[in-house]
Enzyme design. Structure first.
Site, PDB file in Angstrom:
ATOM      1  N   GLY A 166     -11.296   1.109   3.478  1.00 14.60           N
ATOM      2  CA  GLY A 166     -10.125   1.171   2.594  1.00 14.60           C
ATOM      3  C   GLY A 166     -10.202   0.210   1.421  1.00 14.60           C
ATOM      4  N   ALA A 167     -10.721  -0.980   1.673  1.00 12.85           N
ATOM      5  CA  ALA A 167     -10.770  -2.003   0.618  1.00 12.85           C
ATOM      6  C   ALA A 167     -12.151  -2.095  -0.011  1.00 12.85           C
ATOM      7  CB  ALA A 167     -10.381  -3.353   1.209  1.00 12.85           C
ATOM      8  N   HIS A 217     -13.724   2.300   8.032  1.00 14.63           N
ATOM      9  CA  HIS A 217     -12.892   1.159   7.643  1.00 14.63           C
ATOM     10  C   HIS A 217     -13.317   0.646   6.256  1.00 14.63           C
ATOM     11  CE1 HIS A 217     -10.238  -2.282   9.345  1.00 14.63           C
ATOM     12  NE2 HIS A 217     -10.085  -2.165   8.023  1.00 14.63           N
ATOM     13  N   ASP A 268      -9.456   6.069   8.754  1.00 14.12           N
ATOM     14  CA  ASP A 268     -10.315   4.985   8.252  1.00 14.12           C
ATOM     15  C   ASP A 268     -10.450   3.896   9.307  1.00 14.12           C
ATOM     16  OD1 ASP A 268     -11.815   3.636   6.152  1.00 14.12           O
ATOM     17  OD2 ASP A 268     -10.127   2.248   5.983  1.00 14.12           O
ATOM     18  N   ILE A 298       0.845  -1.207   0.000  1.00 11.38           N
ATOM     19  CA  ILE A 298       0.000   0.000   0.000  1.00 11.38           C
ATOM     20  C   ILE A 298       0.876   1.251   0.000  1.00 11.38           C
ATOM     21  CG2 ILE A 298      -1.777   1.284   1.257  1.00 11.38           C
ATOM     22  CD1 ILE A 298      -2.764  -1.452   2.346  1.00 11.38           C
ATOM     23  N   ASP A 320      10.630   2.343   6.802  1.00  9.71           N
ATOM     24  CA  ASP A 320      10.171   0.952   6.770  1.00  9.71           C
ATOM     25  C   ASP A 320      11.113   0.126   7.636  1.00  9.71           C
ATOM     26  OD1 ASP A 320       8.217  -0.805   4.843  1.00  9.71           O
ATOM     27  OD2 ASP A 320       9.975  -1.954   5.458  1.00  9.71           O
ATOM     28  N   GLU A 378     -13.261  -0.085  17.152  1.00 10.96           N
ATOM     29  CA  GLU A 378     -14.206  -0.360  16.054  1.00 10.96           C
ATOM     30  C   GLU A 378     -15.212  -1.404  16.528  1.00 10.96           C
ATOM     31  OE1 GLU A 378     -12.460  -1.219  12.241  1.00 10.96           O
ATOM     32  OE2 GLU A 378     -10.907   0.285  12.511  1.00 10.96           O
ATOM     33  N   ARG A 397      -4.318   0.466  10.856  1.00  8.91           N
ATOM     34  CA  ARG A 397      -5.070  -0.183  11.929  1.00  8.91           C
ATOM     35  C   ARG A 397      -5.269   0.824  13.051  1.00  8.91           C
ATOM     36  NH1 ARG A 397      -6.710  -3.214   9.041  1.00  8.91           N
ATOM     37  NH2 ARG A 397      -6.741  -5.485   9.060  1.00  8.91           N
TER      38      ARG A 397
HETATM   39  N1  LIG Z   1      -8.035   0.349   5.865  1.00  6.37           N
HETATM   40  C1  LIG Z   1      -8.177  -0.797   5.236  1.00  6.37           C
HETATM   41  O1  LIG Z   1      -9.273  -1.138   4.799  1.00  6.37           O
HETATM   42  C2  LIG Z   1      -6.992  -1.659   5.024  1.00  6.37           C
HETATM   43  C3  LIG Z   1      -5.956  -1.639   5.906  1.00  6.37           C
HETATM   44  N2  LIG Z   1      -4.866  -2.438   5.699  1.00  6.37           N
HETATM   45  C4  LIG Z   1      -3.773  -2.371   6.677  1.00  6.37           C
HETATM   46  O2  LIG Z   1      -2.606  -1.901   6.002  1.00  6.37           O
HETATM   47  C5  LIG Z   1      -1.492  -2.647   6.468  1.00  6.37           C
HETATM   48  C6  LIG Z   1      -0.373  -2.608   5.435  1.00  6.37           C
HETATM   49  O3  LIG Z   1      -0.757  -3.341   4.287  1.00  6.37           O
HETATM   50  P1  LIG Z   1       0.280  -3.684   3.123  1.00  6.37           P
HETATM   51  O4  LIG Z   1       0.949  -2.469   2.638  1.00  6.37           O
HETATM   52  O5  LIG Z   1      -0.438  -4.533   2.149  1.00  6.37           O
HETATM   53  O6  LIG Z   1       1.325  -4.571   3.947  1.00  6.37           O
HETATM   54  P2  LIG Z   1       2.824  -4.934   3.552  1.00  6.37           P
HETATM   55  O7  LIG Z   1       3.204  -6.094   4.390  1.00  6.37           O
HETATM   56  O8  LIG Z   1       2.955  -5.031   2.073  1.00  6.37           O
HETATM   57  O9  LIG Z   1       3.648  -3.645   4.011  1.00  6.37           O
HETATM   58  C7  LIG Z   1       3.846  -3.272   5.339  1.00  6.37           C
HETATM   59  C8  LIG Z   1       5.256  -2.748   5.469  1.00  6.37           C
HETATM   60  O10 LIG Z   1       5.403  -2.120   6.745  1.00  6.37           O
HETATM   61  C9  LIG Z   1       6.618  -2.586   7.312  1.00  6.37           C
HETATM   62  N3  LIG Z   1       6.546  -2.448   8.763  1.00  6.37           N
HETATM   63  C10 LIG Z   1       5.888  -3.234   9.646  1.00  6.37           C
HETATM   64  N4  LIG Z   1       6.039  -2.742  10.902  1.00  6.37           N
HETATM   65  C11 LIG Z   1       6.815  -1.640  10.784  1.00  6.37           C
HETATM   66  C12 LIG Z   1       7.346  -0.720  11.719  1.00  6.37           C
HETATM   67  N5  LIG Z   1       7.080  -0.812  13.023  1.00  6.37           N
HETATM   68  N6  LIG Z   1       8.133   0.285  11.261  1.00  6.37           N
HETATM   69  C13 LIG Z   1       8.413   0.397   9.942  1.00  6.37           C
HETATM   70  N7  LIG Z   1       7.937  -0.443   9.001  1.00  6.37           N
HETATM   71  C14 LIG Z   1       7.142  -1.447   9.424  1.00  6.37           C
HETATM   72  C15 LIG Z   1       6.732  -4.013   6.841  1.00  6.37           C
HETATM   73  O11 LIG Z   1       8.031  -4.513   6.984  1.00  6.37           O
HETATM   74  P3  LIG Z   1       8.183  -6.116   7.329  1.00  6.37           P
HETATM   75  O12 LIG Z   1       7.587  -6.835   6.173  1.00  6.37           O
HETATM   76  O13 LIG Z   1       9.639  -6.299   7.488  1.00  6.37           O
HETATM   77  O14 LIG Z   1       7.409  -6.324   8.596  1.00  6.37           O
HETATM   78  C16 LIG Z   1       6.309  -3.860   5.378  1.00  6.37           C
HETATM   79  O15 LIG Z   1       7.375  -3.459   4.552  1.00  6.37           O
HETATM   80  C17 LIG Z   1      -2.096  -4.045   6.730  1.00  6.37           C
HETATM   81  O16 LIG Z   1      -1.316  -4.775   7.648  1.00  6.37           O
HETATM   82  C18 LIG Z   1      -3.469  -3.743   7.264  1.00  6.37           C
HETATM   83  O17 LIG Z   1      -3.440  -3.652   8.664  1.00  6.37           O
HETATM   84  C19 LIG Z   1      -4.768  -3.246   4.606  1.00  6.37           C
HETATM   85  C20 LIG Z   1      -5.785  -3.306   3.691  1.00  6.37           C
HETATM   86  C21 LIG Z   1      -7.020  -2.558   3.854  1.00  6.37           C
HETATM   87  O1  LIG Z   2      -7.549  -5.984   4.400  1.00  5.00           O
HETATM   88  C1  LIG Z   2      -7.473  -5.424   5.501  1.00  5.00           C
HETATM   89  O2  LIG Z   2      -6.509  -5.575   6.283  1.00  5.00           O
HETATM   90  C2  LIG Z   2      -8.553  -4.524   5.915  1.00  5.00           C
HETATM   91  O3  LIG Z   2      -8.453  -3.865   6.902  1.00  5.00           O
HETATM   92  C3  LIG Z   2      -9.775  -4.448   5.115  1.00  5.00           C
HETATM   93  O4  LIG Z   2     -10.574  -5.513   5.440  1.00  5.00           O
END
Ligand SMILES: NC(=O)C1=CN([C@@H]2O[C@H](COP(=O)(O)OP(=O)(O)OC[C@H]3O[C@@H](n4cnc5c(N)ncnc54)[C@H](OP(=O)(O)O)[C@@H]3O)[C@@H](O)[C@H]2O)C=CC1
Ligand SMILES: O=C(O)C(=O)CO
Length: 319
Positions: A294-295, A292, A269, A157, A176, A274, A245
């Site tokens: 986002g998706a 919430h 979001d 994302i 990151d 929640e 989150r």
């Molecule tokens: N609002 C909504 O509807 C949605 C929300 N989300 C949320 O978005 C989050 C991210 O999704 P996505 O991008 O696909 O996940 P990814 O796993 O692709 O990316 C998350 C990145 O954050 C890094 N990371 C984790 N913890 C830390 C930290 N403390 N400091 C710095 N970097 C960190 C991870 O590194 P590493 O891999 O090394 O841990 C990774 O590179 C999901 O976990 C979910 O909770 C997702 C979809 C929908």
């Molecule tokens: O995919 C996720 O992590 C979301 O929060 C949406 O359901």
């Protein structure tokens, strides 16, 4: 073979699974009756989004389960390691919603930058005499172009956010877990594309430089990632968007910073509580809100449905 989709499933997924001979039950069985329902109907695959939780107790009570599927990314509502220790496949759809979440980030940014969240609430309430007053109070909007966006979490994302930001003419800084370089390919509609290398930096530097901070990390075990201390390191009048989150940003710290003017506005979001965020959050004029979602786009849900169906077919063929 029976599949229970307990938080809904897009028609794309239902069709793909039905075509392969699965029976898909789309229902909303309350959490406390879920184990009985799964056992009574001999459900082999349980699909959830974020509402249904799948904890150890449920897993232990349902020995027929082969697959637990999360239509989405974050699996904080599932005891993933425990399920896998019981030889249950746990699947999710990591890439299906990235673009939709990233676009929502900009919906919040544009909303806050032009006071839309507040004008949408107030305009229906004012009479002719107050119209110009409102116009004045929304007169100091800002542009995104030329500003710096700080992305924390440069995964799927975060990288989509970077693509949009670069297209808008923003400067991108990022933090990151993985220190290094993210190479972002930005594709335009005329099929031209550019490659941009973004070095990740320590969080402190991102906090210092960002005009807009957006979080894209999973739920953090040790509590919030952005609290009073981190906010104090940010520029005066900076902006925070949280579509990751609830709890990643400390809501009390955020409210304090919005009230003092340290943070100009926020977009949320996701919430600590929640589905019932605090009234203070819900009624704050400087917060752009979404429940919430986002998706929650047609495109993302279609991809999620198809991705789950593909994974289920591929796993169950192995039985
Ligand atoms: N609002 C909504 O509807 C949605 C929300 N989300 C949320 O978005 C989050 C991210 O999704 P996505 O991008 O696909 O996940 P990814 O796993 O692709 O990316 C998350 C990145 O954050 C890094 N990371 C984790 N913890 C830390 C930290 N403390 N400091 C710095 N970097 C960190 C991870 O590194 P590493 O891999 O090394 O841990 C990774 O590179 C999901 O976990 C979910 O909770 C997702 C979809 C929908
Ligand atoms: O995919 C996720 O992590 C979301 O929060 C949406 O359901």
């Amino acid at each position: 073979m029976k599949i229970l989709a307990n938080d809904g499933l897009d028609q794309s997924g239902i069709d793909a699974l039905t075509e392969k001979g699965f029976e898909v039950i789309v229902s909303k069985v309350p959490q406390e009756f879920l184990a009985d329902f799964i056992n009574a109907h001999e459900i082999r695959t349980l699909l959830v989004r974020s509402a249904t939780t799948v904890r150890k107790e449920l897993i232990d009570a349902c020995p027929s389960l082969d697959i637990i599927g999360r239509g989405g990314v974050g699996m904080d509502n599932i005891d993933v390691d425990y399920a896998r220790s019981k030889n249950i496949h746990v699947i999710n759809t990591p890439a299906a919603s990235s673009a939709s979440v990233a676009e929502l980030v900009f919906a919040h940014l544009f909303s806050g930058a032009r006071f839309l969240q507040d004008s949408n609430r107030k305009m229906p309430l004012v009479g002719d005499t107050q119209f110009n007053q409102l116009k004045k109070s929304y007169g100091k909007g800002i542009e995104l172009r030329g500003k710096t966006i700080g992305i924390v979490g440069m995964g799927r994302i975060g990288q989509e956010v970077a693509r949009i930001a670069l297209g808008l003419g923003m400067r991108v800084v990022a933090a990151d877990n993985n220190i290094g370089r993210a190479s972002i390919k930005v594709k335009f509609y005329n099929n031209q594309f550019i490659n941009v290398d973004i070095e990740t930096e320590p969080l402190e530097d991102v906090l210092k430089h960002a005009d807009f901070l957006t979080l894209h990390v999973p739920a953090q075990k040790g509590g919030s990632m952005i609290g009073v201390e981190e906010i104090n390191k940010m520029k005066d009048g900076a902006v925070i968007v949280n579509c990751s989150r609830g709890g990643v940003v400390d809501e009390h710290a955020l409210i304090g910073a919005l009230n003092s003017g340290k943070i100009a506005f926020a977009g949320l979001d996701v919430f600590t509580n929640e589905p019932t965020p605090s009234k203070e959050i819900l009624n704050h004029p400087k917060i752009s809100l979404s429940p919430h979602t986002g998706a929650s786009t047609v495109e993302a849900q279609d991809r999620i449905g198809l991705s789950l169906a593909e994974q289920i077919c591929s796993i169950l063929q192995t039985y």
